[in-house]
Design a protein around this motif. Structure first.
Motif, PDB file in Angstrom:
ATOM      1  N   GLU A 146       0.895 -16.934  -0.689  1.00  0.00           N
ATOM      2  CA  GLU A 146      -0.059 -17.541   0.247  1.00  0.00           C
ATOM      3  C   GLU A 146       0.247 -17.154   1.691  1.00  0.00           C
ATOM      4  OE1 GLU A 146       0.353 -21.684  -0.616  1.00  0.00           O
ATOM      5  OE2 GLU A 146      -0.681 -21.513  -2.546  1.00  0.00           O
ATOM      6  N   GLU A 147       1.498 -16.962   2.012  1.00  0.00           N
ATOM      7  CA  GLU A 147       1.910 -16.682   3.388  1.00  0.00           C
ATOM      8  C   GLU A 147       1.661 -15.218   3.782  1.00  0.00           C
ATOM      9  OE1 GLU A 147       3.133 -18.057   6.994  1.00  0.00           O
ATOM     10  OE2 GLU A 147       2.937 -19.308   5.211  1.00  0.00           O
ATOM     11  N   LEU A 148       1.747 -14.287   2.853  1.00  0.00           N
ATOM     12  CA  LEU A 148       1.579 -12.862   3.179  1.00  0.00           C
ATOM     13  C   LEU A 148       0.255 -12.539   3.872  1.00  0.00           C
ATOM     14  CD1 LEU A 148       3.228 -10.847   0.275  1.00  0.00           C
ATOM     15  CD2 LEU A 148       3.824 -10.788   2.685  1.00  0.00           C
ATOM     16  N   PRO A 149      -0.906 -12.962   3.343  1.00  0.00           N
ATOM     17  CA  PRO A 149      -2.157 -12.615   4.034  1.00  0.00           C
ATOM     18  C   PRO A 149      -2.278 -13.272   5.411  1.00  0.00           C
ATOM     19  CG  PRO A 149      -2.618 -13.780   1.972  1.00  0.00           C
ATOM     20  CD  PRO A 149      -1.146 -13.628   2.071  1.00  0.00           C
ATOM     21  N   ILE A 150      -1.571 -14.374   5.618  1.00  0.00           N
ATOM     22  CA  ILE A 150      -1.585 -15.022   6.930  1.00  0.00           C
ATOM     23  C   ILE A 150      -0.783 -14.189   7.924  1.00  0.00           C
ATOM     24  CG2 ILE A 150      -0.820 -17.069   8.214  1.00  0.00           C
ATOM     25  CD1 ILE A 150      -1.340 -18.653   5.579  1.00  0.00           C
ATOM     26  N   ARG A 151       0.367 -13.686   7.492  1.00  0.00           N
ATOM     27  CA  ARG A 151       1.253 -12.915   8.371  1.00  0.00           C
ATOM     28  C   ARG A 151       0.750 -11.499   8.606  1.00  0.00           C
ATOM     29  NH1 ARG A 151       5.964 -15.745  10.300  1.00  0.00           N
ATOM     30  NH2 ARG A 151       5.867 -17.683   9.148  1.00  0.00           N
ATOM     31  N   ILE A 152       0.098 -10.910   7.620  1.00  0.00           N
ATOM     32  CA  ILE A 152      -0.392  -9.530   7.771  1.00  0.00           C
ATOM     33  C   ILE A 152      -1.887  -9.466   7.443  1.00  0.00           C
ATOM     34  CG2 ILE A 152       1.696  -8.144   7.552  1.00  0.00           C
ATOM     35  CD1 ILE A 152       1.302  -8.105   4.552  1.00  0.00           C
ATOM     36  N   PRO A 153      -2.709 -10.037   8.332  1.00  0.00           N
ATOM     37  CA  PRO A 153      -4.149 -10.053   8.046  1.00  0.00           C
ATOM     38  C   PRO A 153      -4.770  -8.652   8.022  1.00  0.00           C
ATOM     39  CG  PRO A 153      -3.721 -10.817  10.274  1.00  0.00           C
ATOM     40  CD  PRO A 153      -2.391 -10.654   9.605  1.00  0.00           C
ATOM     41  N   HIS A 154      -4.103  -7.671   8.629  1.00  0.00           N
ATOM     42  CA  HIS A 154      -4.634  -6.307   8.663  1.00  0.00           C
ATOM     43  C   HIS A 154      -4.376  -5.548   7.357  1.00  0.00           C
ATOM     44  CE1 HIS A 154      -0.388  -5.923   9.818  1.00  0.00           C
ATOM     45  NE2 HIS A 154      -0.454  -4.732   9.237  1.00  0.00           N
ATOM     46  N   ALA A 155      -3.485  -6.042   6.528  1.00  0.00           N
ATOM     47  CA  ALA A 155      -3.104  -5.323   5.299  1.00  0.00           C
ATOM     48  C   ALA A 155      -3.977  -5.743   4.131  1.00  0.00           C
ATOM     49  CB  ALA A 155      -1.640  -5.597   4.979  1.00  0.00           C
ATOM     50  N   ASN A 156      -4.097  -4.850   3.189  1.00  0.00           N
ATOM     51  CA  ASN A 156      -4.847  -5.123   1.964  1.00  0.00           C
ATOM     52  C   ASN A 156      -3.891  -5.371   0.818  1.00  0.00           C
ATOM     53  OD1 ASN A 156      -7.417  -4.686   3.089  1.00  0.00           O
ATOM     54  ND2 ASN A 156      -7.165  -2.481   2.861  1.00  0.00           N
ATOM     55  N   MET A 157      -4.295  -6.249  -0.097  1.00  0.00           N
ATOM     56  CA  MET A 157      -3.554  -6.421  -1.339  1.00  0.00           C
ATOM     57  C   MET A 157      -4.156  -5.430  -2.330  1.00  0.00           C
ATOM     58  SD  MET A 157      -2.967  -9.713  -3.828  1.00  0.00           S
ATOM     59  CE  MET A 157      -4.675  -9.893  -4.279  1.00  0.00           C
ATOM     60  N   VAL A 158      -3.328  -4.540  -2.849  1.00  0.00           N
ATOM     61  CA  VAL A 158      -3.796  -3.516  -3.780  1.00  0.00           C
ATOM     62  C   VAL A 158      -3.528  -4.012  -5.191  1.00  0.00           C
ATOM     63  CG1 VAL A 158      -3.526  -1.127  -4.522  1.00  0.00           C
ATOM     64  CG2 VAL A 158      -3.279  -1.717  -2.112  1.00  0.00           C
ATOM     65  N   THR A 159      -4.562  -4.030  -6.009  1.00  0.00           N
ATOM     66  CA  THR A 159      -4.402  -4.383  -7.412  1.00  0.00           C
ATOM     67  C   THR A 159      -4.684  -3.134  -8.237  1.00  0.00           C
ATOM     68  OG1 THR A 159      -6.708  -5.055  -7.650  1.00  0.00           O
ATOM     69  CG2 THR A 159      -5.140  -6.775  -7.005  1.00  0.00           C
ATOM     70  N   GLU A 160      -4.475  -3.209  -9.527  1.00  0.00           N
ATOM     71  CA  GLU A 160      -4.704  -2.044 -10.390  1.00  0.00           C
ATOM     72  C   GLU A 160      -6.162  -1.603 -10.376  1.00  0.00           C
ATOM     73  OE1 GLU A 160      -3.143  -2.356 -14.311  1.00  0.00           O
ATOM     74  OE2 GLU A 160      -1.333  -3.344 -13.591  1.00  0.00           O
ATOM     75  N   GLU A 161      -7.074  -2.577 -10.318  1.00  0.00           N
ATOM     76  CA  GLU A 161      -8.487  -2.241 -10.382  1.00  0.00           C
ATOM     77  C   GLU A 161      -9.043  -1.819  -9.030  1.00  0.00           C
ATOM     78  OE1 GLU A 161      -7.848  -5.844 -11.207  1.00  0.00           O
ATOM     79  OE2 GLU A 161      -6.994  -5.053 -13.035  1.00  0.00           O
ATOM     80  N   LYS A 162      -8.606  -2.513  -7.940  1.00  0.00           N
ATOM     81  CA  LYS A 162      -9.253  -2.270  -6.646  1.00  0.00           C
ATOM     82  C   LYS A 162      -8.357  -2.754  -5.522  1.00  0.00           C
ATOM     83  CE  LYS A 162     -11.350  -6.752  -7.015  1.00  0.00           C
ATOM     84  NZ  LYS A 162     -12.436  -7.605  -7.099  1.00  0.00           N
ATOM     85  N   THR A 163      -8.780  -2.463  -4.312  1.00  0.00           N
ATOM     86  CA  THR A 163      -8.112  -2.968  -3.119  1.00  0.00           C
ATOM     87  C   THR A 163      -8.861  -4.207  -2.662  1.00  0.00           C
ATOM     88  OG1 THR A 163      -7.455  -0.758  -2.472  1.00  0.00           O
ATOM     89  CG2 THR A 163      -7.473  -2.429  -0.752  1.00  0.00           C
ATOM     90  N   VAL A 164      -8.119  -5.273  -2.422  1.00  0.00           N
ATOM     91  CA  VAL A 164      -8.716  -6.525  -2.006  1.00  0.00           C
ATOM     92  C   VAL A 164      -8.501  -6.689  -0.517  1.00  0.00           C
ATOM     93  CG1 VAL A 164      -8.699  -9.020  -2.347  1.00  0.00           C
ATOM     94  CG2 VAL A 164      -8.214  -7.511  -4.264  1.00  0.00           C
ATOM     95  N   SER A 165      -9.583  -6.885   0.229  1.00  0.00           N
ATOM     96  CA  SER A 165      -9.430  -7.087   1.671  1.00  0.00           C
ATOM     97  C   SER A 165      -8.807  -8.453   1.919  1.00  0.00           C
ATOM     98  CB  SER A 165     -10.782  -6.973   2.384  1.00  0.00           C
ATOM     99  OG  SER A 165     -11.562  -8.095   2.091  1.00  0.00           O
ATOM    100  N   PRO A 166      -8.100  -8.624   3.058  1.00  0.00           N
ATOM    101  CA  PRO A 166      -7.413  -9.881   3.315  1.00  0.00           C
ATOM    102  C   PRO A 166      -8.342 -11.084   3.369  1.00  0.00           C
ATOM    103  CG  PRO A 166      -6.872  -8.238   4.995  1.00  0.00           C
ATOM    104  CD  PRO A 166      -7.898  -7.651   4.086  1.00  0.00           C
TER     105      PRO A 166
END
Length: 193
Positions: A169-189
């Motif tokens: 939960e804390e990661l997207p708050i600290r790095i709003p510019h980064a994307n979470m990459v999953t196997e299927e797709k890239t998820v925007s913050p």
């Protein structure tokens, strides 16, 4: 401490994430068993079967598990978090006495993944080589193995953390510019978690 307008002083909020001592203790017991097994098999292959090649390979396996055991005992004996988050840095304590400080703005994305039922978050950096040069020698060897297997050079073992969901939960708050990459797709913050 940080000083904000009109003389207000606010302390920097640091969030620490600790590994579960119970899980580390169970892993330590497993390492002890593997070291003992490797000692026994090395004795068998060197002195009874006289197969030095297999005995040498088993002995190297025992040395590897002994190294892991020493690192686990270091983590158990020192009260150091596994991961810390400050206003400016993500601090990884892969080796308890040699933390790695990664600036938030240097993180391009992060990748949650699983290997053999153990959960990780891989940290992808804009400039991997800058951080590779700053890395302690022990960590460089482990990092090279990660990269050869197709994983990022920095990883957080979240399967052993006491509060893995809080970290996620804390990661997207600290790095709003980064994307979470999953196997299927890239998820925007804005759409993640």
């Amino acid at each position: 401490m940080y000083i904000y307008g009109r003389g207000l002083v606010m302390e920097e909020k640091v969030i620490d994430f600790y590994e579960s001592k119970k899980k580390l203790s169970l892993i330590a017991v497993g390492c002890v068993l593997f070291v003992l097994l490797c000692l026994y098999l090395t004795y068998e292959f060197f002195f009874i079967d006289v197969n030095y090649l297999i005995g040498g390979i088993v002995a190297l396996g025992g040395v590897f598990f002994l190294f892991c055991l020493i690192q686990i005992f270091k983590k158990l004996s020192v009260d150091v978090p596994h991961v810390s988050m400050t206003k400016e840095y993500l601090v990884l304590y892969v080796l308890p006495d040699e933390p790695v400080h990664i600036r938030w703005e240097d993180i391009e994305s992060y990748i949650p993944y699983e290997i053999y039922r153990n959960s990780f978050i891989g940290i992808v950096l804009f400039d991997e080589e800058e951080y590779r040069d700053k890395m302690p020698d022990k960590l460089k060897r482990m990092s090279r193995m990660n990269v050869k297997m197709g994983y990022p050079q920095y990883n957080i073992v979240i399967g052993n953390l006491k509060e893995p969901q809080k970290l996620l939960e804390e990661l997207p708050i600290r790095i709003p510019h980064a994307n979470m990459v999953t196997e299927e797709k890239t998820v925007s913050p804005t759409n993640s978690l």
